[in-house]
Design a protein around this motif. Structure first.
Motif, PDB file in Angstrom:
ATOM      1  N   ASP A  40     -15.641  40.756   4.291  1.00 42.10           N
ATOM      2  CA  ASP A  40     -15.045  40.319   2.981  1.00 42.10           C
ATOM      3  C   ASP A  40     -15.508  39.479   3.078  1.00 42.10           C
ATOM      4  O   ASP A  40     -16.186  38.024   3.523  1.00 42.10           O
ATOM      5  N   THR A  41     -15.931  39.240   1.338  1.00 41.92           N
ATOM      6  CA  THR A  41     -17.156  37.508   1.108  1.00 41.92           C
ATOM      7  C   THR A  41     -16.120  36.862   0.075  1.00 41.92           C
ATOM      8  O   THR A  41     -16.773  35.625  -0.764  1.00 41.92           O
ATOM      9  N   ASN A 100     -13.044  35.651   1.057  1.00 46.14           N
ATOM     10  CA  ASN A 100     -11.983  35.692   1.988  1.00 46.14           C
ATOM     11  C   ASN A 100     -10.475  35.669   1.609  1.00 46.14           C
ATOM     12  O   ASN A 100      -9.147  35.159   1.442  1.00 46.14           O
ATOM     13  N   CYS A 142     -12.940  42.942  10.854  1.00 47.27           N
ATOM     14  CA  CYS A 142     -13.309  41.837   9.488  1.00 47.27           C
ATOM     15  C   CYS A 142     -14.578  40.973   9.731  1.00 47.27           C
ATOM     16  O   CYS A 142     -14.472  40.635  10.648  1.00 47.27           O
ATOM     17  N   SER A 188     -16.467  38.199   7.861  1.00 51.06           N
ATOM     18  CA  SER A 188     -16.820  37.137   6.594  1.00 51.06           C
ATOM     19  C   SER A 188     -18.292  37.193   6.850  1.00 51.06           C
ATOM     20  O   SER A 188     -19.435  37.430   7.180  1.00 51.06           O
TER      21      SER A 188
END
Length: 245
Positions: free
Chosen positions: A68-69, A71, A107, A109
């Motif tokens: 996830d780049t 949010n 997940c 970030s």
């Protein structure tokens, strides 16, 4: 014989759970290949990623690594997807199903190119060592979005930006091919002289095996997926699909 061929063909795909996309692509996300979803903001790209992650995890197909780049990953949206559709083949309480599905979606970030290289390197080590996530092998890698990581380094302060982008491309395609992963990335659109086009330029254009452009009907939850590039299918083919508002 036809049944055997159909079963073998299904084993080459990971269904997204979005009927229009799966029909358009002949079954879903092809294993061993990189599929790109491109489109304007709010066109449905992230929803397609969330659907794909939920569907693969719910149907016991394997684990999902979701990078996830921006949010945009949302457990509550995963929960709504699971509530909408009877994805799983076994009956189980909602809370049990959600816990099981979320345990199969890893997940992380990732906000810059160096963090992306690190995560992909760790993934390669894990896959080489056959490290599983709770008994599930990672079968789907999602990066939402690849362009938010790569666009800032192209023509910016990094003199090696373009070569770094190509290095990412080589790593992703190697992971897909060597470990039979489906790789799904999203890309945004940029303006210019004429109609909007996918970001990241000509160097990246050659990278995806499959490129779909996603558009959403104004004020609607109906989206259209159109083939821009495919190894087997003609460009221009399209199908509609629905996502929650």
């Amino acid at each position: 014989m036809d049944l055997l061929q159909d079963a073998a063909e299904r084993n080459h795909f990971l269904p997204t759970g979005l009927e229009g996309i799966d029909t358009l692509l002949g079954g879903g996300l092809r294993k061993g290949q990189l599929t790109e979803l491109t489109g304007q903001s709010s066109s449905g790209k992230t929803q397609a990623c969330l659907y794909s992650a939920a569907h693969v995890a719910a149907r016991h197909m394997g684990a999902v690594l979701y990078l996830d780049t921006s949010n945009s990953f949302s457990p509550s949206r995963i929960a709504r997807i699971l509530d909408e559709r009877p994805i799983s083949f076994i009956k189980e309480p909602k809370d049990v199903r959600l816990k099981r599905v979320m345990s199969s979606i890893i997940c992380e970030s990732v906000f810059d190119i160096f963090a992306l290289f690190e995560v992909l390197n760790q993934l390669e080590i894990s896959l080489n060592n056959k490290v599983n996530n709770g008994g599930n092998k990672i079968c789907l890698l999602i990066i939402d979005s690849i362009s938010s990581i790569l666009a800032p380094i192209i023509g910016g302060k990094y003199s090696q930006g373009r070569s770094m982008m190509i290095s990412v491309a080589v790593i992703l395609k190697k992971l897909a091919d060597k470990h039979n992963l489906s790789v799904l990335v999203t890309n945004h659109m940029v303006g210019g002289n004429g109609a909007p086009k996918p970001a990241l330029g000509e160097s990246w254009k050659a990278v995806p095996h499959i490129r779909l452009v996603i558009s959403r009907d104004r004020g609607s939850n109906i989206c259209t997926a159109t083939i821009l590039k495919h190894t087997l299918l003609a460009s221009g083919r399209h199908m509609k699909f629905a996502v929650p508002g």
